[in-house]
Design a protein around this motif. Structure first.
Motif, PDB file in Angstrom:
ATOM      1  N   GLU A   8       0.837  -1.192   0.000  1.00 59.74           N
ATOM      2  CA  GLU A   8       0.000   0.000   0.000  1.00 59.74           C
ATOM      3  C   GLU A   8       0.873   1.245   0.000  1.00 59.74           C
ATOM      4  N   ALA A   9       0.628   2.144  -0.944  1.00 56.48           N
ATOM      5  CA  ALA A   9       1.410   3.368  -1.041  1.00 56.48           C
ATOM      6  C   ALA A   9       1.171   4.242   0.186  1.00 56.48           C
ATOM      7  N   ARG A  10       2.256   4.767   0.738  1.00 60.96           N
ATOM      8  CA  ARG A  10       2.117   5.655   1.888  1.00 60.96           C
ATOM      9  C   ARG A  10       1.609   7.015   1.433  1.00 60.96           C
ATOM     10  N   PRO A  11       0.755   7.636   2.200  1.00 64.64           N
ATOM     11  CA  PRO A  11       0.286   8.967   1.806  1.00 64.64           C
ATOM     12  C   PRO A  11       1.432   9.972   1.866  1.00 64.64           C
ATOM     13  N   ARG A  12       1.392  10.946   0.956  1.00 62.26           N
ATOM     14  CA  ARG A  12       2.410  11.993   0.927  1.00 62.26           C
ATOM     15  C   ARG A  12       2.248  12.901   2.147  1.00 62.26           C
ATOM     16  N   PRO A  13       3.340  13.191   2.875  1.00 63.22           N
ATOM     17  CA  PRO A  13       3.237  14.166   3.979  1.00 63.22           C
ATOM     18  C   PRO A  13       2.799  15.523   3.438  1.00 63.22           C
ATOM     19  N   ARG A  14       1.998  16.228   4.205  1.00 63.41           N
ATOM     20  CA  ARG A  14       1.496  17.524   3.759  1.00 63.41           C
ATOM     21  C   ARG A  14       1.851  18.641   4.735  1.00 63.41           C
ATOM     22  N   THR A  15       2.798  18.341   5.636  1.00 60.59           N
ATOM     23  CA  THR A  15       3.375  19.369   6.494  1.00 60.59           C
ATOM     24  C   THR A  15       4.886  19.200   6.471  1.00 60.59           C
ATOM     25  N   LEU A  16       5.591  20.267   6.809  1.00 58.21           N
ATOM     26  CA  LEU A  16       7.049  20.197   6.829  1.00 58.21           C
ATOM     27  C   LEU A  16       7.538  19.239   7.905  1.00 58.21           C
ATOM     28  N   ALA A  17       6.818  19.160   9.015  1.00 58.07           N
ATOM     29  CA  ALA A  17       7.189  18.215  10.070  1.00 58.07           C
ATOM     30  C   ALA A  17       7.086  16.789   9.552  1.00 58.07           C
ATOM     31  N   GLY A  18       6.040  16.505   8.787  1.00 58.53           N
ATOM     32  CA  GLY A  18       5.883  15.167   8.236  1.00 58.53           C
ATOM     33  C   GLY A  18       6.939  14.813   7.217  1.00 58.53           C
ATOM     34  N   VAL A  19       7.375  15.800   6.454  1.00 63.00           N
ATOM     35  CA  VAL A  19       8.401  15.561   5.430  1.00 63.00           C
ATOM     36  C   VAL A  19       9.709  15.114   6.059  1.00 63.00           C
ATOM     37  N   ILE A  20      10.173  15.854   7.051  1.00 59.27           N
ATOM     38  CA  ILE A  20      11.481  15.528   7.616  1.00 59.27           C
ATOM     39  C   ILE A  20      11.418  14.223   8.411  1.00 59.27           C
ATOM     40  N   ALA A  21      10.271  13.928   9.013  1.00 54.31           N
ATOM     41  CA  ALA A  21      10.119  12.649   9.712  1.00 54.31           C
ATOM     42  C   ALA A  21      10.182  11.495   8.711  1.00 54.31           C
ATOM     43  N   LEU A  45      19.139  15.993  11.175  1.00 52.90           N
ATOM     44  CA  LEU A  45      18.274  17.163  11.036  1.00 52.90           C
ATOM     45  C   LEU A  45      16.928  16.933  11.729  1.00 52.90           C
ATOM     46  N   HIS A  46      16.426  15.708  11.643  1.00 47.65           N
ATOM     47  CA  HIS A  46      15.160  15.366  12.303  1.00 47.65           C
ATOM     48  C   HIS A  46      15.324  15.405  13.822  1.00 47.65           C
ATOM     49  N   ARG A  47      16.366  14.771  14.332  1.00 48.17           N
ATOM     50  CA  ARG A  47      16.552  14.725  15.782  1.00 48.17           C
ATOM     51  C   ARG A  47      16.814  16.110  16.363  1.00 48.17           C
ATOM     52  N   GLU A  48      17.693  16.880  15.710  1.00 51.60           N
ATOM     53  CA  GLU A  48      18.042  18.191  16.260  1.00 51.60           C
ATOM     54  C   GLU A  48      16.895  19.187  16.139  1.00 51.60           C
ATOM     55  N   SER A  49      16.090  19.070  15.093  1.00 51.25           N
ATOM     56  CA  SER A  49      14.926  19.960  15.007  1.00 51.25           C
ATOM     57  C   SER A  49      13.878  19.557  16.051  1.00 51.25           C
ATOM     58  N   ASN A  50      13.800  18.257  16.393  1.00 51.91           N
ATOM     59  CA  ASN A  50      12.954  17.847  17.520  1.00 51.91           C
ATOM     60  C   ASN A  50      13.432  18.489  18.812  1.00 51.91           C
ATOM     61  N   ARG A  51      14.747  18.425  19.030  1.00 47.18           N
ATOM     62  CA  ARG A  51      15.318  18.980  20.257  1.00 47.18           C
ATOM     63  C   ARG A  51      15.024  20.490  20.341  1.00 47.18           C
ATOM     64  N   HIS A 188      17.463  18.925  25.961  1.00 50.64           N
ATOM     65  CA  HIS A 188      16.071  18.684  25.604  1.00 50.64           C
ATOM     66  C   HIS A 188      15.972  17.384  24.811  1.00 50.64           C
ATOM     67  N   PRO A 189      14.854  16.686  24.900  1.00 49.19           N
ATOM     68  CA  PRO A 189      14.740  15.379  24.244  1.00 49.19           C
ATOM     69  C   PRO A 189      14.760  15.492  22.726  1.00 49.19           C
ATOM     70  N   ALA A 190      15.237  14.431  22.083  1.00 45.58           N
ATOM     71  CA  ALA A 190      15.290  14.383  20.619  1.00 45.58           C
ATOM     72  C   ALA A 190      14.118  13.611  20.041  1.00 45.58           C
ATOM     73  N   GLY A 191      13.203  13.166  20.892  1.00 41.60           N
ATOM     74  CA  GLY A 191      12.037  12.424  20.424  1.00 41.60           C
ATOM     75  C   GLY A 191      11.015  13.326  19.762  1.00 41.60           C
ATOM     76  N   GLY A 192      10.062  12.712  19.058  1.00 43.54           N
ATOM     77  CA  GLY A 192       9.069  13.461  18.322  1.00 43.54           C
ATOM     78  C   GLY A 192       8.070  14.169  19.200  1.00 43.54           C
ATOM     79  N   LEU A 193       7.323  15.108  18.592  1.00 43.77           N
ATOM     80  CA  LEU A 193       6.280  15.865  19.263  1.00 43.77           C
ATOM     81  C   LEU A 193       4.940  15.523  18.624  1.00 43.77           C
ATOM     82  N   PRO A 194       3.852  15.697  19.361  1.00 45.47           N
ATOM     83  CA  PRO A 194       2.532  15.521  18.743  1.00 45.47           C
ATOM     84  C   PRO A 194       2.365  16.519  17.603  1.00 45.47           C
TER      85      PRO A 194
END
Length: 560
Positions: A8-21, A45-51, A188-194
């Protein structure tokens, strides 16, 4: 090998947060940003922008709050941009070439609550912090170096708290210290945000150059960075061909909608973006060879600077396969030199901050020497509508000059805090560009000029760009600007300001004769004034209005 499994094709991210994730999963070790010898991968880039997003939240920066960035491009810029997208804040990139008063206007107009500033701007930030009540904190992008006299700040003001690398306690003890951005986000944590926003939520606020008044903040949503891409995916556009190993030069700075959009589109494609803090032609030529740059986004002025370098030979551009250019019209003479020397594919783009993304494109297949289409800005991108209208908003037939307007899914949300100005520019879903142009039978847009730069000679409209291009074709002319001068007989006469190439000479009569037969006689300048350089605003645009005002000084009315 096809084993018959249906994926199943994954849906295209439609936010910048979704793109980098997404890219952090798909290409975690692939370089996302190269800058001054430093490499940042997509995973980093994903981890540090999370932080950084967690640090913004901890600093009390809530959804919709404005976060300003005053400095040159680096990996930090993109990290902070993505952190804003993840936390729900809105990035306000500030042109670092502006004067303190112009910077203060942007920070005040945007209601910026937090400012990231590079070391050279901390003295300015310290002064501004005392007069901007909404600005609660300044974070230096780089740590102060106690052994560097430059970090002592403004020597003329020893009492300025910015002199120690600290912009001062901007709100009840919330000073930043001199440790810099890396230390500020550390811990600060490098984990994702809601998820903090959807496609229609604001994510960036770009300031216009403001040649006719104070600059306005153009608010862009996440969809501004996806609407055009989705149209291309749906309808097709052959020249938009990101390749997995592309290394793309970001020539336009991030405080321009074009530079920010190009970088984000590169992240969507998962390619490597090459960031240059300042465009220096000699350094860029070296980067092309050292890094194997394959494509890039630049302005015509940057192309001219590259070709002026002694090392600018076809061999220097052997890795480059495509150059996208825009931001200003290009003369046919300059484009011809580019095609001959660089030997790659070229694509021209046209748009504005208000359109949120590129609106038209002249694809590589139309870049054919001597083609009349080389004078056009191309056709509308897939999914974008384009028309030319008269003063009543009525669409004009092909060949007639009027105002250019664009309807695009990427258009701005509006001007920050200026609903009336928004309604003036965006009408019935159309962005009115303020440019004069015409469409041909095939839908190609030919720009004539900014509407307010139109010269009227004996009742005939004259558009300076056409004359400037004709003058630039003369071998002695580096560039030219054309304006209207008062004339008792014809109302206005065409006046040319000319910059000659180094070591070249040309008399006014010689330039006048070179235009005979190339443009209509009433368009040929009657006066020529030679200058060492043309006046420009901080974004590099020629200030025709400044040149025109010199000719109309002392007159109650500046029209005839």
């Amino acid at each position: 090998m096809d084993d018959g499994t249906v994926t199943e094709a994954r849906p295209r991210p439609r936010t910048l947060a979704g793109v980098i994730a997404r890219q952090a999963v798909d290409r975690p070790a692939h370089p996302a940003v190269l800058c001054e010898g430093r490499t940042t991968t997509y995973g980093e880039l994903h981890r540090e922008s999370n932080r950084t997003a967690h640090a913004l939240r901890a600093a009390g920066i809530g959804r919709g709050a404005r976060v300003a960035y005053l400095g040159k491009e680096s990996e930090h810029f993109y990290e902070i941009a993505l952190a804003c997208a993840k936390s729900g804040a809105v990035l306000v990139p500030v042109n670092w070439r502006l004067t303190p008063d112009e910077i203060a206007h942007i920070l005040r107009d945007s209601d910026a609550e937090l400012l990231f500033a590079e070391r050279e701007r901390l003295a300015v930030a310290g002064r501004l912090g005392k007069v901007l009540p909404r600005l609660r904190r300044v974070v230096p992008l780089d740590a102060a170096d106690p052994g560097n006299p430059a970090d002592s700040g403004d020597a003329a003001d020893p009492g300025n708290p910015a002199n120690s690398g600290d912009a001062g306690d901007l709100a009840e003890g919330h000073g930043h210290g001199g440790a810099g951005f890396p230390a500020w986000k550390a811990g600060h944590p490098a984990g994702g945000l809601p998820p903090a926003g959807g496609p229609d939520d604001p994510v960036a606020q770009i300031y216009t150059s403001g040649t006719t008044g104070p600059s306005k903040g153009v608010v862009l949503a996440h969809r501004s960075f996806f609407g055009v891409a989705e149209g291309i995916e749906r309808y097709g556009c052959d020249w938009v061909d990101w390749r997995p190993d592309d290394r793309c030069l970001i020539g336009m700075p991030g405080f321009h909608a074009g530079g920010l959009s190009y970088a984000m589109q590169g992240f969507v494609a998962g390619v490597t973006m090459v960031s240059t803090p300042v465009f220096v032609a000699q350094d860029v030529l070296r980067l092309i060879g050292d890094l194997g740059i394959t494509c890039g986004l630049v302005t015509p002025a940057m192309l001219q600077m590259l070709l002026a370098e002694p090392r600018a030979t076809p061999a220097a551009f052997r890795t480059v396969r495509k150059i996208v250019y825009g931001g200003a019209p290009i003369s046919p003479a300059l484009l011809g030199r580019c095609l001959e020397t660089m030997g790659c594919r070229f694509a021209q783009i046209y748009g504005s901050s208000e359109t949120g993304n590129f609106a038209t494109c002249l694809p590589p297949e139309d870049h054919v020497p001597d083609s009349p289409r080389l004078r056009s800005a191309g056709r509308a991108y897939p999914g974008v509508e384009l028309s030319v209208v008269d003063e009543h908003g009525t669409p004009l037939p092909p060949g007639e000059v009027g105002e250019v307007r664009v309807r695009t899914p990427a258009r701005m949300l509006g001007y920050h805090g200026q609903p009336e100005a928004t309604r003036t520019v965006v009408r019935d879903g159309w962005v009115h560009m303020g440019d004069a142009g015409r469409l041909d039978e095939d839908g190609y847009l030919f720009l004539c000029d900014r509407l307010n730069d139109t010269i009227i000679v004996g009742g005939e409209n004259v558009y300076p760009v056409e004359i400037e291009n004709a003058l630039a074709a003369h071998p002695a002319v580096a560039e030219a600007a054309v304006v209207g001068a008062p004339d008792e007989r014809w109302g206005e006469a065409v006046h040319a300001y000319v910059v000659l190439r180094t070591g070249q000479r040309a008399a006014p009569r010689e330039l006048m004769l070179s235009l005979k037969g190339r443009i209509a006689d009433f368009k040929i300048p009657t006066a020529y004034e030679f200058m060492a350089e043309l006046p420009r605003n901080p974004n590099g645009k020629v200030l025709r209005r400044t040149l025109r005002d010199r000719l109309w000084q002392g007159r109650e009315r500046k029209v005839n």
